[in-house]
Scaffold this active site. Structure first.
Site, PDB file in Angstrom:
ATOM      1  N   ASP A  68      -8.995 -45.628 -35.806  1.00  0.00           N
ATOM      2  CA  ASP A  68      -8.962 -47.162 -35.714  1.00  0.00           C
ATOM      3  C   ASP A  68     -10.391 -47.799 -35.131  1.00  0.00           C
ATOM      4  O   ASP A  68     -10.947 -48.888 -35.591  1.00  0.00           O
ATOM      5  CB  ASP A  68      -7.798 -47.709 -34.957  1.00  0.00           C
ATOM      6  CG  ASP A  68      -6.394 -47.830 -35.865  1.00  0.00           C
ATOM      7  OD1 ASP A  68      -6.777 -47.660 -36.923  1.00  0.00           O
ATOM      8  OD2 ASP A  68      -5.475 -47.991 -35.202  1.00  0.00           O
ATOM      9  N   GLY A  69     -10.718 -46.886 -34.088  1.00  0.00           N
ATOM     10  CA  GLY A  69     -12.014 -47.525 -33.417  1.00  0.00           C
ATOM     11  C   GLY A  69     -13.254 -47.525 -34.516  1.00  0.00           C
ATOM     12  O   GLY A  69     -13.914 -48.414 -34.553  1.00  0.00           O
ATOM     13  N   ASP A 143      -9.455 -58.079 -30.634  1.00  0.00           N
ATOM     14  CA  ASP A 143      -9.412 -58.866 -29.502  1.00  0.00           C
ATOM     15  C   ASP A 143     -10.635 -59.034 -28.488  1.00  0.00           C
ATOM     16  O   ASP A 143     -11.428 -58.374 -28.616  1.00  0.00           O
ATOM     17  CB  ASP A 143      -8.145 -58.183 -28.586  1.00  0.00           C
ATOM     18  CG  ASP A 143      -8.496 -56.775 -27.895  1.00  0.00           C
ATOM     19  OD1 ASP A 143      -9.544 -56.218 -28.052  1.00  0.00           O
ATOM     20  OD2 ASP A 143      -7.395 -56.115 -27.882  1.00  0.00           O
ATOM     21  N   THR A 183      -0.854 -55.277 -32.019  1.00  0.00           N
ATOM     22  CA  THR A 183      -0.356 -54.078 -31.827  1.00  0.00           C
ATOM     23  C   THR A 183      -1.273 -53.385 -30.997  1.00  0.00           C
ATOM     24  O   THR A 183      -1.066 -52.101 -30.628  1.00  0.00           O
ATOM     25  CB  THR A 183      -0.352 -53.289 -33.204  1.00  0.00           C
ATOM     26  OG1 THR A 183      -1.525 -53.474 -33.916  1.00  0.00           O
ATOM     27  CG2 THR A 183       0.514 -54.334 -34.180  1.00  0.00           C
ATOM     28  N   ALA A 184      -2.409 -53.701 -30.272  1.00  0.00           N
ATOM     29  CA  ALA A 184      -3.336 -52.986 -29.680  1.00  0.00           C
ATOM     30  C   ALA A 184      -3.226 -53.324 -28.047  1.00  0.00           C
ATOM     31  O   ALA A 184      -1.932 -53.216 -27.688  1.00  0.00           O
ATOM     32  CB  ALA A 184      -4.767 -53.394 -29.975  1.00  0.00           C
ATOM     33  N   TYR A 185      -4.189 -53.649 -27.383  1.00  0.00           N
ATOM     34  CA  TYR A 185      -4.098 -54.078 -25.874  1.00  0.00           C
ATOM     35  C   TYR A 185      -3.131 -54.942 -25.664  1.00  0.00           C
ATOM     36  O   TYR A 185      -2.245 -54.752 -24.369  1.00  0.00           O
ATOM     37  CB  TYR A 185      -5.409 -54.463 -25.405  1.00  0.00           C
ATOM     38  CG  TYR A 185      -5.570 -54.235 -23.797  1.00  0.00           C
ATOM     39  CD1 TYR A 185      -4.404 -53.745 -22.970  1.00  0.00           C
ATOM     40  CD2 TYR A 185      -6.870 -54.548 -23.153  1.00  0.00           C
ATOM     41  CE1 TYR A 185      -5.066 -53.692 -21.540  1.00  0.00           C
ATOM     42  CE2 TYR A 185      -6.899 -54.638 -21.865  1.00  0.00           C
ATOM     43  CZ  TYR A 185      -5.978 -54.282 -21.191  1.00  0.00           C
ATOM     44  OH  TYR A 185      -6.269 -54.180 -19.925  1.00  0.00           O
ATOM     45  N   SER A 186      -2.938 -55.968 -26.313  1.00  0.00           N
ATOM     46  CA  SER A 186      -2.119 -57.257 -26.219  1.00  0.00           C
ATOM     47  C   SER A 186      -0.615 -56.566 -26.015  1.00  0.00           C
ATOM     48  O   SER A 186       0.093 -57.179 -25.021  1.00  0.00           O
ATOM     49  CB  SER A 186      -2.175 -58.078 -27.087  1.00  0.00           C
ATOM     50  OG  SER A 186      -1.164 -59.342 -26.926  1.00  0.00           O
ATOM     51  N   SER A 188       0.470 -53.696 -25.098  1.00  0.00           N
ATOM     52  CA  SER A 188       0.742 -53.097 -23.919  1.00  0.00           C
ATOM     53  C   SER A 188       0.595 -53.937 -22.539  1.00  0.00           C
ATOM     54  O   SER A 188       1.491 -53.587 -21.825  1.00  0.00           O
ATOM     55  CB  SER A 188      -0.473 -52.126 -23.836  1.00  0.00           C
ATOM     56  OG  SER A 188      -0.669 -51.144 -24.729  1.00  0.00           O
ATOM     57  N   GLN A 242     -15.572 -52.142 -27.815  1.00  0.00           N
ATOM     58  CA  GLN A 242     -16.685 -51.709 -28.345  1.00  0.00           C
ATOM     59  C   GLN A 242     -17.877 -52.343 -28.007  1.00  0.00           C
ATOM     60  O   GLN A 242     -19.084 -51.770 -27.473  1.00  0.00           O
ATOM     61  CB  GLN A 242     -16.598 -51.465 -29.809  1.00  0.00           C
ATOM     62  CG  GLN A 242     -15.510 -50.388 -30.074  1.00  0.00           C
ATOM     63  CD  GLN A 242     -15.478 -50.308 -31.699  1.00  0.00           C
ATOM     64  OE1 GLN A 242     -16.038 -51.113 -32.537  1.00  0.00           O
ATOM     65  NE2 GLN A 242     -14.780 -49.220 -32.049  1.00  0.00           N
TER      66      GLN A 242
END
Length: 290
Positions: A68-69, A143, A183-186, A188, A242
């Site tokens: 994904d990165g 984000d 679905t990423a950092y948010s 978590s 990034q």
């Protein structure tokens, strides 16, 4: 499609044979493979290559080999040129990629036959006002995050939505996410899942020092202004994990919807909920199996 661009951040021993296999397979079908100069140097590519920034202006789609990165980077690169991206998962989880490596050539058949759809997704941009000067905006698909460094002290963040004061947070930071980034950092940090077809901004505080600090859903045409009111030297703004810059006391971070949209090639009929079930199950299994 006559020309397919390719970006990959994989190491040479993992990609050199695969690249040649893809090039030969496409050449047999009259399709040219164009790789960026960074990838070409890593694998001693003997065919045509070009600068990564020029690649999207010379191809019909952009294939991303990686996780994904790598796909986040490719989506930011391709969005201004309106070039669709085709993600091939060679990473660990692969929420954004379309196919896994074992299904690559089956997927390429569908791609060349035109049996695909284009799914557009909202992006955001973040800039910083300092000394009455605004920095060039950083564009992201997932984000924009303001977060403190290694020190334990909380940071103070005064937040406005469309120039109206919303709240002043004492927290580890805040996340402003797109639906794709939900679905990423948010997630978590306790944010909700959002279907990617929607256009909205999702504001999620990180460990706020208040029981009522909860995520906020904001219309896509609203602008979020966050003023840093802490003199810590290690507060950062990062976009997609990034891009970023260090923040100073008094800096104002502006986050809003980007004028560009990411375009994803969709080859199968998997829904967002199918992907969630699959990826969450895979993630849980990998944790349990060590």
């Amino acid at each position: 499609m006559k020309t397919i661009g390719l970006i990959s951040n994989l190491e040479q021993d993992k990609i050199i044979d695969l690249l040649e296999e893809i090039r030969a397979w496409l050449a047999e079908r009259g399709v040219k493979l164009l790789v960026d100069d960074e990838c070409a140097r890593r694998v001693s590519w003997s065919y045509e290559a070009c600068l990564r920034e020029e690649l999207v202006n010379r191809v019909d789609c952009l294939m991303i080999l990686g996780g994904d990165g790598t796909l986040l980077h490719g989506a930011r690169l391709a969005a201004p040129a309106k070039v669709p991206v085709f993600g091939v998962n060679m990473g660990r989880l692969g929420f954004l990629t379309e196919v896994d490596m074992p299904n690559l050539f089956k997927a390429l058949v569908l791609l060349l036959n035109g049996e695909y759809a284009i799914e557009e997704r909202m992006m955001l941009e973040a800039g910083v006002i300092r000394d009455n000067q605004t920095s060039p905006p950083l564009m992201g698909l997932n984000d924009a995050v303001i977060t403190k460094g290694g020190l334990a002290r909380l940071i103070r963040l005064d937040t406005q939505v469309n120039r109206q004061h919303f709240n002043t947070y004492h927290a580890d930071g805040v996340i402003i996410a797109t639906p794709t980034g939900s679905t990423a950092y948010s997630l978590s940090a306790g944010g909700p899942l959002v279907v990617p077809e929607l256009d909205l901004l999702l504001f999620t505080p990180i460990c706020p020092h208040a029981l009522w600090g909860r995520p906020l859903v904001i219309p896509p045409d609203n602008e979020v202004r966050i003023t840093l009111q802490s003199d810590q030297a290690d507060v950062m703004l990062t976009v997609d994990g990034q891009l970023g810059m260090q923040l100073q006391n008094g800096d104002v971070v502006l986050i809003k919807k980007s004028p560009y949209r990411a375009r994803f090639i969709k080859l199968n009929h998997q829904t967002f909920f199918d992907i969630l079930r699959q990826k969450f199950t895979e993630s849980a299994f990998k944790r349990e199996s060590g």
